[in-house]
Design a protein around this motif. Structure first.
Motif, PDB file in Angstrom:
ATOM      1  N   ASP A  54      36.646  44.209  41.434  1.00 17.22           N
ATOM      2  CA  ASP A  54      35.483  44.961  41.911  1.00 17.22           C
ATOM      3  C   ASP A  54      35.526  46.343  41.284  1.00 17.22           C
ATOM      4  N   VAL A  55      34.360  46.913  41.006  1.00 15.20           N
ATOM      5  CA  VAL A  55      34.331  48.273  40.461  1.00 15.20           C
ATOM      6  C   VAL A  55      34.784  49.282  41.506  1.00 15.20           C
ATOM      7  N   ASN A  56      34.656  48.927  42.789  1.00 17.77           N
ATOM      8  CA  ASN A  56      35.148  49.768  43.875  1.00 17.77           C
ATOM      9  C   ASN A  56      36.533  49.308  44.302  1.00 17.77           C
ATOM     10  N   ASP A  57      37.358  50.252  44.750  1.00 18.71           N
ATOM     11  CA  ASP A  57      38.737  49.893  45.103  1.00 18.71           C
ATOM     12  C   ASP A  57      38.992  49.869  46.611  1.00 18.71           C
ATOM     13  N   SER A  58      37.929  49.819  47.412  1.00 18.51           N
ATOM     14  CA  SER A  58      38.101  49.725  48.869  1.00 18.51           C
ATOM     15  C   SER A  58      38.301  48.263  49.264  1.00 18.51           C
ATOM     16  N   VAL A  59      39.467  47.753  48.912  1.00 22.33           N
ATOM     17  CA  VAL A  59      39.734  46.328  49.111  1.00 22.33           C
ATOM     18  C   VAL A  59      41.028  46.113  49.906  1.00 22.33           C
ATOM     19  N   GLY A  60      41.321  47.038  50.794  1.00 22.83           N
ATOM     20  CA  GLY A  60      42.554  46.932  51.576  1.00 22.83           C
ATOM     21  C   GLY A  60      42.635  45.684  52.420  1.00 22.83           C
ATOM     22  N   ILE A  61      41.492  45.055  52.688  1.00 20.68           N
ATOM     23  CA  ILE A  61      41.490  43.820  53.466  1.00 20.68           C
ATOM     24  C   ILE A  61      42.347  42.747  52.814  1.00 20.68           C
ATOM     25  N   ILE A  62      42.541  42.847  51.498  1.00 20.46           N
ATOM     26  CA  ILE A  62      43.362  41.861  50.783  1.00 20.46           C
ATOM     27  C   ILE A  62      44.780  41.838  51.346  1.00 20.46           C
ATOM     28  N   ASP A  63      45.281  42.981  51.811  1.00 19.80           N
ATOM     29  CA  ASP A  63      46.656  43.052  52.315  1.00 19.80           C
ATOM     30  C   ASP A  63      46.900  42.101  53.475  1.00 19.80           C
ATOM     31  N   SER A  64      45.874  41.880  54.300  1.00 21.10           N
ATOM     32  CA  SER A  64      46.053  41.029  55.472  1.00 21.10           C
ATOM     33  C   SER A  64      45.739  39.561  55.192  1.00 21.10           C
ATOM     34  N   ILE A  65      45.241  39.274  53.987  1.00 19.76           N
ATOM     35  CA  ILE A  65      44.859  37.905  53.662  1.00 19.76           C
ATOM     36  C   ILE A  65      45.645  37.356  52.476  1.00 19.76           C
ATOM     37  N   SER A  66      45.735  38.148  51.408  1.00 21.49           N
ATOM     38  CA  SER A  66      46.376  37.660  50.184  1.00 21.49           C
ATOM     39  C   SER A  66      46.997  38.824  49.413  1.00 21.49           C
TER      40      SER A  66
ATOM     41  N   SER B 208      47.777  38.994  45.468  1.00 25.47           N
ATOM     42  CA  SER B 208      46.722  38.872  44.451  1.00 25.47           C
ATOM     43  C   SER B 208      46.715  40.064  43.502  1.00 25.47           C
ATOM     44  N   GLU B 209      46.503  39.786  42.232  1.00 21.37           N
ATOM     45  CA  GLU B 209      46.249  40.850  41.265  1.00 21.37           C
ATOM     46  C   GLU B 209      44.856  41.420  41.529  1.00 21.37           C
ATOM     47  N   PHE B 210      44.670  42.708  41.161  1.00 21.43           N
ATOM     48  CA  PHE B 210      43.366  43.327  41.390  1.00 21.43           C
ATOM     49  C   PHE B 210      43.017  44.256  40.237  1.00 21.43           C
ATOM     50  N   PHE B 211      41.747  44.192  39.810  1.00 21.12           N
ATOM     51  CA  PHE B 211      41.269  45.032  38.711  1.00 21.12           C
ATOM     52  C   PHE B 211      39.938  45.676  39.085  1.00 21.12           C
ATOM     53  N   THR B 212      39.732  46.900  38.575  1.00 20.38           N
ATOM     54  CA  THR B 212      38.448  47.578  38.764  1.00 20.38           C
ATOM     55  C   THR B 212      37.644  47.627  37.471  1.00 20.38           C
ATOM     56  N   GLU B 213      38.161  47.037  36.412  1.00 21.58           N
ATOM     57  CA  GLU B 213      37.450  46.968  35.133  1.00 21.58           C
ATOM     58  C   GLU B 213      37.317  45.499  34.744  1.00 21.58           C
ATOM     59  N   PHE B 214      36.085  45.089  34.471  1.00 20.67           N
ATOM     60  CA  PHE B 214      35.827  43.676  34.223  1.00 20.67           C
ATOM     61  C   PHE B 214      36.562  43.176  32.982  1.00 20.67           C
TER      62      PHE B 214
END
Length: 316
Positions: free
Chosen positions: A33-45, A48-54
């Motif tokens: 996602d271009v935004n990095d407000s993805v803390g929900i991933i911590d409680s689910i997965s 997971s790798e995460f990127f803000t650049e496509f």
């Protein structure tokens, strides 16, 4: 266990996809996602790798293809509406099947283009049409099917989901990116109406504005007056100051109660899809054609009995 990528991880609907991936026993390998407000991933997965650049996300996905154990099987798309086509195409060209939120794309022409990419890649596109799994909708469909074949139900659909000032500043408030209120919040209902009442025979628009829209749809088994809005001022008096959302579907004098039972519908959708019962491009075409006509239609005054009561005095 299948390997998933998720595009649009910071969006409102993304956590439901993350949970569906986990609850069906699969792995969210990478999210973007271009935004990095993805803390929900911590409680689910959290792994997971995460990127803000496509570009970095895409390169990582290609590297995963080097081993069969890490290669992506599915790409789930939860990005803004106007990016769906590009992200679906990218997922197909990665060699993955793609699962996308509604609206799949804004026009039938883009559906045709996705069908061509399916043929080129040998992969498939699936649309999340979760209302088709809702118990109340399934029971209604059974009721309609059991009614005499010449029965046509009279339906009044009202959906008001209030949005604050932030909405106009976001992509959702931009008709070039969200494709208007009827597409953004109505496509779920148009799919449900087709699923229950059959093919669409008439599609008339009585009002079209930035915050609300209304019209008349006639299906094989129903006559539907509809009104959709994101404006709190449209809430009926009994709801104002008490709740921000008003949902009402009246079917020949009976209320359809389906406010409950939404929690696990994405997981159900994933489970059915993974079992070979997903909804593909052909299933999505009807509601895409419906919203495409609504967006381009010129509002008309409307015939007696076909105009939603909330539209009186403000047609056009």
């Amino acid at each position: 266990m299948k390997n998933f990528a998720l595009i649009g991880a910071a969006g409102y609907i993304a956590p439901r996809h993350m949970r569906a991936i986990k609850d069906t026993g699969n792995k969210l390998s990478v999210a973007y996602d271009v935004n990095d407000s993805v803390g929900i991933i911590d409680s689910i997965s959290p792994q997971s790798e995460f990127f803000t650049e496509f570009e970095r996300f895409l390169e990582h996905a290609h590297q995963l293809k080097r081993q069969s154990s890490t290669a992506l099987d599915y790409v789930s798309v939860c990005s803004p509406n106007y990016l769906h086509h590009a992200h679906i195409a990218a997922g197909l060209r990665l060699g993955c099947d793609v699962i996308c939120e509604k609206p799949l794309v804004p026009t039938p022409d883009l559906l045709d283009e996705l069908a061509r990419i399916e043929q080129e890649t040998g992969r498939r596109v699936f649309n999340i049409l979760q209302l088709r799994h809702h118990d109340a909708i399934l029971k209604l469909r059974e009721k309609v099917a059991a009614a005499p074949k010449d029965t046509k139900f009279d339906v009044e659909l009202t959906y008001i989901t209030s949005r604050g000032k932030w909405y106009a500043e976001s992509w959702k408030g931009d008709p070039r990116r969200a494709f208007g209120v009827a597409t953004n919040i109505g496509v779920h209902f148009y799919d449900m109406l087709h699923f229950v009442f059959g093919k669409l025979q008439r599609n008339v628009v009585h009002h079209s504005g930035e915050a609300n829209a209304a019209g008349y749809l006639e299906y094989e088994r129903a006559r539907v007056r509809w009104f959709l809005s994101i404006d709190a001022n449209d809430l009926p008096d009994e709801a104002k100051g008490k709740k921000s959302t008003f949902r009402n579907i009246d079917i020949s004098g009976e209320q359809l109660e389906f406010s409950e039972g939404f929690t696990d519908l994405h997981t159900t959708s994933y489970r059915e899809l993974l079992a070979g019962h997903g909804y593909g491009l052909a299933d999505a075409r009807h509601c895409i054609e419906t919203v495409d006509v609504i967006r381009s239609a010129t509002p008309v005054r409307g015939e007696a009995g076909e105009v939603h009561p909330f539209v009186q005095g403000r047609r056009g």
